[in-house]
Design a protein around this motif. Structure first.
Motif, short mmCIF file in Angstrom:
data_model
loop_
_atom_site.label_atom_id
_atom_site.label_comp_id
_atom_site.label_asym_id
_atom_site.label_seq_id
_atom_site.Cartn_x
_atom_site.Cartn_y
_atom_site.Cartn_z
N THR A 2 0.83 -1.20 0.00
CA THR A 2 0.00 0.00 0.00
C THR A 2 0.87 1.25 0.00
O THR A 2 1.94 1.29 0.57
CB THR A 2 -0.91 0.03 1.24
N HIS A 3 0.36 2.27 -0.66
CA HIS A 3 1.05 3.56 -0.72
C HIS A 3 0.63 4.38 0.49
O HIS A 3 -0.55 4.40 0.86
CB HIS A 3 0.68 4.28 -2.02
N ASP A 6 -2.44 6.55 0.04
CA ASP A 6 -3.70 5.80 0.03
C ASP A 6 -4.14 5.46 1.45
O ASP A 6 -5.33 5.53 1.79
CB ASP A 6 -3.57 4.52 -0.80
N GLY A 10 -7.49 6.90 3.26
CA GLY A 10 -8.42 5.94 3.84
C GLY A 10 -8.69 6.21 5.31
O GLY A 10 -9.84 6.12 5.77
N TYR A 41 -11.01 0.91 0.86
CA TYR A 41 -10.52 2.29 0.81
C TYR A 41 -9.97 2.71 2.17
O TYR A 41 -8.91 3.32 2.26
CB TYR A 41 -11.64 3.26 0.42
N GLY A 44 -6.61 1.41 2.93
CA GLY A 44 -5.58 1.75 1.96
C GLY A 44 -5.26 0.61 1.03
O GLY A 44 -4.34 0.70 0.22
N ASN A 46 -7.13 -0.46 -1.41
CA ASN A 46 -7.49 0.00 -2.74
C ASN A 46 -7.37 1.52 -2.81
O ASN A 46 -7.69 2.21 -1.84
CB ASN A 46 -8.93 -0.38 -3.09
N ARG A 47 -6.91 2.01 -3.94
CA ARG A 47 -6.85 3.45 -4.16
C ARG A 47 -8.23 3.97 -4.50
O ARG A 47 -9.02 3.31 -5.16
CB ARG A 47 -5.90 3.77 -5.30
N SER A 49 -10.33 6.53 -6.64
CA SER A 49 -10.21 7.37 -7.83
C SER A 49 -10.67 8.78 -7.50
O SER A 49 -11.38 9.02 -6.52
CB SER A 49 -11.05 6.80 -8.97
#
Length: 123
Positions: A2-3, A6, A10, A41, A44, A46-47, A49
């Motif tokens: 994970t970034h 992100d 989240g 989300y 983190g 999933n990013r 959009s």
């Protein structure tokens, strides 16, 4: 992997959702997705959009910039040793405390804040 951005976004989604007392299911329904996606989300995993973040911001009644507030400070805390847990806003007890704090009338809330500040200086 994970970034960090992100993860921060989240956490801010979860923080705001909990502060206003909204469930993941309720947020998901307002945004038009499944609650599992909100879970992803918030962790983190999933990013989010840009358009989805816009929808989430509207549902949570905050500007999109809210989700990026504190990002630079969070990066500094990661580099240093934090004096509080890294995921303080992910702690349900801490968020319940914040929610209760803001339910107190403002003049009493300021006095409580000053008391907490004095007590933390003593400790």
């Amino acid at each position: 992997m994970t970034h960090p951005v992100d993860v921060h976004v989240g956490k801010r989604v979860r923080h705001r959702r909990w502060l206003i007392g909204m469930t993941q299911q309720q947020l998901a329904e307002q945004v038009g997705i499944k609650f599992q996606q909100i879970q992803k989300y918030e962790t983190g995993a999933n990013r989010v959009s840009a358009s989805r973040l816009w929808d989430i911001a509207e549902a949570l009644d905050v500007p999109v910039s809210f989700f990026f507030e504190g990002l630079e400070e969070a990066e500094k805390v990661v580099a240093e040793k934090p004096s509080v847990p890294a995921d303080l806003m992910g702690d349900k007890e801490a968020l319940d405390l914040v929610r209760s704090y803001y339910a107190i009338p403002e003049n009493q809330r300021r006095r409580l804040f000053e008391l907490a500040r004095v007590l933390s200086d003593v400790a």
